[in-house]
Design an enzyme around this catalytic site. Structure first.
Site, PDB file in Angstrom:
ATOM      1  N   THR A  48       5.892  10.787  11.399  1.00 48.03           N
ATOM      2  CA  THR A  48       6.862  11.409  10.503  1.00 48.03           C
ATOM      3  C   THR A  48       6.181  12.575   9.793  1.00 48.03           C
ATOM      4  O   THR A  48       4.962  12.754   9.907  1.00 48.03           O
ATOM      5  CB  THR A  48       7.348  10.404   9.436  1.00 48.03           C
ATOM      6  OG1 THR A  48       6.260  10.123   8.533  1.00 48.03           O
ATOM      7  CG2 THR A  48       7.858   9.113  10.064  1.00 48.03           C
ATOM      8  N   TYR A  53      -1.890   6.394  -3.194  1.00 50.80           N
ATOM      9  CA  TYR A  53      -0.775   5.979  -2.337  1.00 50.80           C
ATOM     10  C   TYR A  53      -0.816   4.466  -2.125  1.00 50.80           C
ATOM     11  O   TYR A  53       0.205   3.777  -2.205  1.00 50.80           O
ATOM     12  CB  TYR A  53      -0.872   6.712  -0.993  1.00 50.80           C
ATOM     13  CG  TYR A  53       0.173   6.322   0.027  1.00 50.80           C
ATOM     14  CD1 TYR A  53       1.442   6.892   0.005  1.00 50.80           C
ATOM     15  CD2 TYR A  53      -0.122   5.397   1.028  1.00 50.80           C
ATOM     16  CE1 TYR A  53       2.400   6.540   0.951  1.00 50.80           C
ATOM     17  CE2 TYR A  53       0.823   5.047   1.975  1.00 50.80           C
ATOM     18  CZ  TYR A  53       2.083   5.621   1.936  1.00 50.80           C
ATOM     19  OH  TYR A  53       3.021   5.275   2.883  1.00 50.80           O
ATOM     20  N   ASN A 102      13.630   4.482   0.514  1.00 48.82           N
ATOM     21  CA  ASN A 102      12.664   4.950   1.496  1.00 48.82           C
ATOM     22  C   ASN A 102      11.857   6.159   1.044  1.00 48.82           C
ATOM     23  O   ASN A 102      10.784   6.433   1.593  1.00 48.82           O
ATOM     24  CB  ASN A 102      13.425   5.282   2.791  1.00 48.82           C
ATOM     25  CG  ASN A 102      12.575   6.004   3.796  1.00 48.82           C
ATOM     26  OD1 ASN A 102      11.673   5.424   4.392  1.00 48.82           O
ATOM     27  ND2 ASN A 102      12.848   7.296   3.964  1.00 48.82           N
ATOM     28  N   LYS A 146       2.085   1.588  -3.082  1.00 43.02           N
ATOM     29  CA  LYS A 146       2.714   0.711  -2.099  1.00 43.02           C
ATOM     30  C   LYS A 146       2.459  -0.760  -2.424  1.00 43.02           C
ATOM     31  O   LYS A 146       3.299  -1.620  -2.163  1.00 43.02           O
ATOM     32  CB  LYS A 146       2.232   1.062  -0.690  1.00 43.02           C
ATOM     33  CG  LYS A 146       2.702   2.439  -0.235  1.00 43.02           C
ATOM     34  CD  LYS A 146       4.220   2.578  -0.321  1.00 43.02           C
ATOM     35  CE  LYS A 146       4.733   3.919   0.140  1.00 43.02           C
ATOM     36  NZ  LYS A 146       6.202   4.040   0.084  1.00 43.02           N
ATOM     37  N   ASP A 149      18.115  13.084  -0.760  1.00 44.42           N
ATOM     38  CA  ASP A 149      16.816  13.688  -0.475  1.00 44.42           C
ATOM     39  C   ASP A 149      16.641  14.921  -1.346  1.00 44.42           C
ATOM     40  O   ASP A 149      17.619  15.560  -1.746  1.00 44.42           O
ATOM     41  CB  ASP A 149      16.705  14.070   1.009  1.00 44.42           C
ATOM     42  CG  ASP A 149      15.264  14.184   1.485  1.00 44.42           C
ATOM     43  OD1 ASP A 149      14.828  13.299   2.243  1.00 44.42           O
ATOM     44  OD2 ASP A 149      14.559  15.137   1.084  1.00 44.42           O
TER      45      ASP A 149
END
Length: 253
Positions: free
Chosen positions: A181, A146, A81, A150, A33
């Site tokens: 999240t 975005y 992820n 995806k 990360d």
């Protein structure tokens, strides 16, 4: 011999939930990360290895896979992820922000697959799960860039499914709806006030674990609140007149 997993975007949200879930089942985790403090803290919690790095840099994925090899000697599962929201206004275009979003959401997945495959092969095969989104299957006007990223990773998963399966590597994607999240933190109150149900990170992590062991390469697993995850099926694409099959792939899956 323990199963070893590499997880990007692991400091919070879906990545952290996946790390906790896999670790509870005895999997050794290598966590990546940009948030160095966060990923170090989680690595200590799950007794795993960690790397503070920007996945939009090719070197980050190479370093993460090398860490898995050095620490555990193998790699079995990969959860790509890491992702960020677009928020790129086409009317007031910010090229730097655009490149940042593309770098994390698309380049990070390509670099991750490319780096992981050699160690997966040396370990006898394995599985890769990419975090996509419902925005990878439908047009989401609230965040077009975005949505594009995806869709791109869904296309990559579908195209790589067959050649990777031939090498005993399964690749699939999870496509969750809105999830509670940090990515949707700014909109959380709006969802709550509207009575719109949000997935939990744990809901999605359970789907990720399921996707690791799916028997169907290229599976796109839709995850929605209150429903069991379900594979997405594309409508068939008409071929040319005369019934000829396309020379590359079947074109209608």
């Amino acid at each position: 011999m323990s199963t070893v997993a590499l997880i990007t975007g692991a400091a919070s949200g879906i990545g952290a939930a996946t790390a906790r879930r896999l670790s509870a089942g005895g999997v050794k985790c290598v966590l990546v990360d940009l948030d160095g403090e966060g990923v170090e803290r989680l690595a200590k919690e799950v007794d795993g290895a960690w790397l503070a790095a920007d996945v939009s840099r090719e070197e980050a994925s190479l370093e993460a896979v090398a860490l898995a090899g050095q620490r555990y000697g193998r790699l079995d599962l990969v959860h790509l992820n890491a992702g960020i929201s677009g928020k790129v206004d086409l009317a007031a275009f910010d090229a730097e922000r655009y490149r940042q979003v593309m770098g994390v959401n698309v380049d990070g997945v390509v670099f991750g697959v490319r780096a992981a495959v050699p160690l997966l092969l040396r370990s006898g095969g394995g599985a890769i799960v990419v975090s996509s989104s419902l925005a990878g299957l439908v047009g989401y006007s609230g965040d077009p860039i975005y949505t594009m990223t995806k869709h791109a990773v869904v296309g990559l998963v579908r195209a790589l499914a067959e050649p990777l399966a031939a090498q005993k590597i399964r690749i699939s994607a999870v496509c969750p709806g809105f999830t509670d999240t940090p990515l949707v933190a700014e909109s959380r109150e709006m969802f709550v006030n509207a009575g719109f149900p949000l997935l939990t990170a744990e809901d999605v992590a359970a789907a990720v674990e399921s996707a690791f062991y799916t028997d169907v390469p290229g599976t796109l697993l839709i995850v929605q609140p209150g429903r069991q995850p379900v594979p997405y099926r594309y409508a068939g694409v008409p071929g040319p007149a005369g019934g000829q099959r396309p020379p590359l792939g079947d074109g209608d899956s």
